[in-house]
Design an enzyme around this catalytic site. Sequence first.
Site, short mmCIF file in Angstrom:
data_model
loop_
_atom_site.label_atom_id
_atom_site.label_comp_id
_atom_site.label_asym_id
_atom_site.label_seq_id
_atom_site.Cartn_x
_atom_site.Cartn_y
_atom_site.Cartn_z
N GLU A 175 -27.98 1.01 42.13
CA GLU A 175 -28.62 0.62 40.88
C GLU A 175 -28.07 1.38 39.65
OE1 GLU A 175 -32.87 0.70 41.18
OE2 GLU A 175 -32.93 -0.68 42.87
N ASN A 302 -30.56 -5.30 45.33
CA ASN A 302 -31.94 -4.84 45.39
C ASN A 302 -32.80 -5.79 44.55
OD1 ASN A 302 -30.92 -2.67 46.78
ND2 ASN A 302 -31.43 -1.13 45.24
N TYR A 304 -37.00 -6.90 43.51
CA TYR A 304 -38.45 -6.68 43.61
C TYR A 304 -39.26 -7.73 42.86
CZ TYR A 304 -37.26 -2.18 45.62
OH TYR A 304 -36.77 -1.19 46.44
N GLU A 372 -32.35 -3.39 49.28
CA GLU A 372 -33.73 -2.94 49.07
C GLU A 372 -34.59 -4.15 48.76
OE1 GLU A 372 -34.65 0.09 46.21
OE2 GLU A 372 -32.90 1.29 46.75
#
Length: 472
Positions: A175, A302, A304, A372
Amino acid sequence: MRPFPELPAGFRFGAATAAYQIEGAHDQDGRGPSIWDTFSHTPGRTFGGATGDTACDHYHRYPEDIALLRGLGVDGYRFSISWSRLLPQGTGPVNAKGLDFYDRLIDDLLAAGVAPAVTLYHWDLPETLETPSDSGFAAGGGWRVRETAEAFAQYAALAAERYGDRVERWITLNEPYCSAFVGYAEGRHAPGAEEGRGALAAAHHLLVGHGLAVQALRAAGAREIGITLNLDRIHAASDLPEDQAALRRAEVLHNEVWTEPLLAGRYPAHEDETWGGLAAGAWRLPGDLELIGAPLDFLGVNFYRPVTVAAAPHRETDPEVRTAVDIGVTELDPYGTRHTTMGWPVVPEALTELLCGLDARYPHLPPVWITENGSAETDTLGPDGRVQDTERIDYLTDHLAAVAAAVASGVDVRGYYAWSLLDNFEWARGYDQRFGLVHVDYDTLTRTPKDSYHWYRGLITAHRARTEETTP
């Protein structure tokens, strides 16, 4: 119980952590301080004044954590190396005890049947590399200067020479958006700066460091090499021209500053529109794009939550003193859905859209790994010794289904690392947020597998049984 998402034969499952978030032992066995040691020890920087001094004490308890991985049945484990545990000054003398620790960890993982995937940089820059330099930036060195990228390549070479015969997968950076913009522009993460050109220079030098590290890793015979990006599925709040322009700027800041150089060999088309005069910097040198854009064996993603943006006035009218994140955009939350305790909306289909959009935009997209994905929830250890985290199980189920939908649409996704194996130090949020499949009592450091741990083990077991039955 809801059906397990179905993914193709050969799809791999793992779990992930990061060094500063779990290791502890911050001043033991020769480890030098990192910018996160400095940041977390600065009053007011983290929730409740929390630090990673002890964290989950993984440095001493790693055999217990490997046993948890073995019990989970994962194919692989993604973890990061603490740069300052190997090189306490960032460069120069090597710390033999630090090298030995990761030797033991890697060997024990392999003995447990778990393939190691190493992240070289998960935000914990050695503090000595952040100190003032002759860079021309008043705040100092760090990723603002090319020397840090060169030091990173030396560190990558050291790690690859020591561990390359046993590590399956190498990730250069985790990241870099957070390193460059959350750390050097927003000031919410280490080193806590609020800058314009400094943050943009940091973004570029992170990519240069990646390119140099890829060279070093390949020279050392490393196997699969990639980078992990936290890419966002971004929507405009409306079709109004000003909101569409805000979307273009947000795409540059969140995604294209990384994906365009890495995957297309060019800088973002709308960077001048996004940053104005701040984008022009002497930090770009001839040959950098070729270095940054060297072929990758995989791209780590990743994910979310999605983001919706609208146009907004600049907070600072003078473009020369704006931070790099002040791009005339505000984030909205129009999602009529559940939110995790981080305040993030749960919109699984946004992951499918993101992966399919990447595949459509970049014809030579390398294989993708979800490095992730997970959720922070209100986890309570009950009197029966259970943590009944049903909402996390739903989150993982729906996001793995979103990955399966992307695979069905033709995106080459090879595997998935759940975040995180353990509850841990959640950066500036301290110990306020729990992402783990395993509950950690921060007073006793007792580990307790949550219901999601047992669910994930069941998913992996069912996947293997199903795919073994159907594989010729």
